[in-house]
Enzyme design. Structure first.
Site, PDB file in Angstrom:
ATOM      1  N   GLU A 168       0.918  -1.111   0.110  1.00 60.81           N
ATOM      2  CA  GLU A 168      -0.057   0.118   0.133  1.00 60.81           C
ATOM      3  C   GLU A 168       0.830   1.227   0.078  1.00 60.81           C
ATOM      4  OE1 GLU A 168      -3.039  -0.379   3.187  1.00 60.81           O
ATOM      5  OE2 GLU A 168      -3.615  -2.075   2.147  1.00 60.81           O
ATOM      6  N   GLU A 353      -5.631  -8.403   0.174  1.00 64.91           N
ATOM      7  CA  GLU A 353      -6.530  -8.261   1.362  1.00 64.91           C
ATOM      8  C   GLU A 353      -7.883  -7.557   1.083  1.00 64.91           C
ATOM      9  OE1 GLU A 353      -4.725  -4.839   3.905  1.00 64.91           O
ATOM     10  OE2 GLU A 353      -2.716  -5.752   3.645  1.00 64.91           O
TER      11      GLU A 353
HETATM   12  O1  IFM Z   1      -4.794  -3.333   8.827  1.00 62.60           O
HETATM   13  C1  IFM Z   1      -4.437  -2.880   7.599  1.00 62.60           C
HETATM   14  C2  IFM Z   1      -3.532  -3.494   7.076  1.00 62.60           C
HETATM   15  O2  IFM Z   1      -2.293  -3.024   7.717  1.00 62.60           O
HETATM   16  C3  IFM Z   1      -3.042  -3.138   5.330  1.00 62.60           C
HETATM   17  N1  IFM Z   1      -4.549  -2.573   4.689  1.00 62.60           N
HETATM   18  C4  IFM Z   1      -5.588  -2.282   5.477  1.00 62.60           C
HETATM   19  C5  IFM Z   1      -5.839  -2.870   6.759  1.00 62.60           C
HETATM   20  C6  IFM Z   1      -7.172  -2.510   7.506  1.00 62.60           C
HETATM   21  O3  IFM Z   1      -6.922  -1.057   7.645  1.00 62.60           O
END
Ligand code: IFM
Length: 443
Positions: A168, A353
């Site tokens: 990210e 994710e």
């Molecule tokens: O917890 C985070 C993760 O570290 C990165 N992506 C989003 C998740 C939720 O906010």
């Protein structure tokens, strides 16, 4: 509580996994790890709920075998984890062998359970020592990161199914240097522009370095948010386009087309590091796969009272999670098909994710997170539709295996498929975990 899909609805070889990140679960006070900029950021009152840190977190450093058993027993195929830069290089330069040994043991334990390891090299725990040298604002970070990547790869790279450079980059750069919400907590357009570029240069340098070592499974994990105009007014439509630009298009365009979006350079251009154009060749070094993190959409309105990009997020009409994020599965379908059509073409995509926070409680030994079961179900169906529409999606990882340290929110938000009692470290699988086991585990 069950899902409406089964493993057999997905193409052969589709990988189901669970994801975590080092600082959020391991316990950064163990095993000779150095402080990261999250430790120093949290030490300033007001930055993190209750000034909490990842010092203990889920004590995964000591309990990793139990946690890996949960992944195996849930029927998952793969485990996405990250290595901690601050654990491996506590002072930012010298290697802590104890840290590498931990990831060596972890890798063996993943493989022993028949799981595939998906490594992420950077999930936000920059050594505090490097942060003190300017961190992501300093161009040298690209070489520091490539050195770190080489060090990790030399020890465990041969056993990895995939290797992602950075998790990210939008959060690493914009959220942390323009919005001030994540470490190092800056609100500075010049710092943000530099971080927006250096994080990509670091990715490119690491790809070059690991390619030279023979790695052929390299990717990056980008987060995408569907940017929805708050109204049909032309100003709101234009504002949503700017949101889409700095959040969604900046990174993927640089990586796949070796250029930055013109509309975003209009705002960032004056603050970019001199000669940045020459780095785009490195940034665009081909990758083998793309990781996509998706949670929600944003409703964006024009904000004439704020500086460029003059946008504000406003509440939308859809049901929200405990983070206040709207639940919008169609956005995942839209992002996956758009990426395939406009940017990545036949490069494999993995949903690295997807998940939601909820105020879960253990009652009579159970956590009935029905809303999370519905969330996963709706998003998996969005993935199936994207595959039917031609997007080459090859895997899906639920975020997260465990409740964990949710950054500036401390331990207040629970994203896990498995509940963690932070007093006792007891793990309690939630209904969503059982739903996965039922759908993909063959039980
Ligand atoms: O917890 C985070 C993760 O570290 C990165 N992506 C989003 C998740 C939720 O906010």
């Amino acid at each position: 509580m069950t899902f409406s899909f089964r493993r057999s609805d997905f193409p052969d070889g589709f990988q189901f996994g669970a994801a975590t990140a080092a600082y959020q679960i391991e316990g950064s006070s163990f095993g000779g790890a150095g402080p990261s900029h999250w430790d120093t950021f949290a030490a300033t009152p007001g930055n993190v709920v209750n000034a909490e840190t990842g010092a203990i977190a889920c004590d995964h450093y000591h309990r990793y075998e139990e946690d890996l058993d949960l992944i195996r027993d849930g029927g998952f195929d793969a485990y996405r984890f990250s290595t901690s830069w601050a654990r491996i290089m506590p002072d930012g330069t010298n290697v802590n062998v104890e840290g590498l040994d931990f990831y060596d043991r972890l890798t063996d334990a993943i493989l022993e359970r028949g799981l595939k390891p998906y490594l992420t090299l950077y999930h936000w725990d920059l050594p505090a020592a490097l942060s003190d040298f300017g961190g992501w604002r300093n161009r040298d970070v690209a070489n520091w990161f490539a050195d770190y990547a080489r060090t990790v790869f030399a020890r465990i790279g041969d056993r990895m199914e995939t290797v992602a450079t950075i998790n990210e980059p939008w959060c690493v750069a914009w959220l942390s240097h323009f919005l001030g919400i994540h470490a190092p907590g800056l609100r500075d357009i010049r710092a943000a522009a530099r971080a927006m570029h250096h994080v990509l240069l670091a990715h490119g340098r690491a790809v070059e370095a690991l390619r030279a070592e023979g790695c052929d499974k390299l990717g990056i994990v980008l987060n995408f948010e569907h940017a929805n105009p708050a109204s049909d007014a032309p100003e709101d439509v234009a504002a949503a386009r700017r949101q889409d630009g700095h959040y969604n298009r900046w990174f993927i365009q640089a990586i796949t087309q070796k250029s930055y979006p013109e509309d975003i350079l209009e705002g960032l251009g004056d603050h970019m590091p001199q000669g940045y154009e020459a780095d785009l060749e490195t940034i665009g070094t081909p990758i083998d796969w793309l990781g996509v993190n998706y949670y929600t959409r944003s409703n964006i309105a024009h904000d004439p009272d704020s500086v460029w990009p003059s946008i504000k997020a406003v509440p939308g009409p859809l049901p929200t999670t405990d983070m206040g994020w709207e639940i919008y599965p169609d956005g995942l379908h839209a992002i996956l098909t758009r990426l395939h059509r406009d940017y990545t073409k036949d490069t494999p995509i993995i949903v690295t994710e997807n998940g939601m926070a909820w105020d879960d409680h253990v009652e009579n030994g159970r956590v009935d997170d029905a809303i999370r079961v519905d969330y996963f179900d709706a998003h998996m169906k969005a993935v199936l539709r994207a595959i039917a529409d031609g997007a080459p999606v090859q895997g899906y990882f639920g975020w997260s295996l465990l409740d964990n340290y949710e950054w500036a929110q401390g331990y207040a938000k629970r994203f896990g498929m498995v509940h963690v009692d932070y007093e006792t470290q007891k793990r309690t699988p939630k209904a969503s975990y059982e739903a996965f086991r039922h759908a993909i585990g063959g039980n």
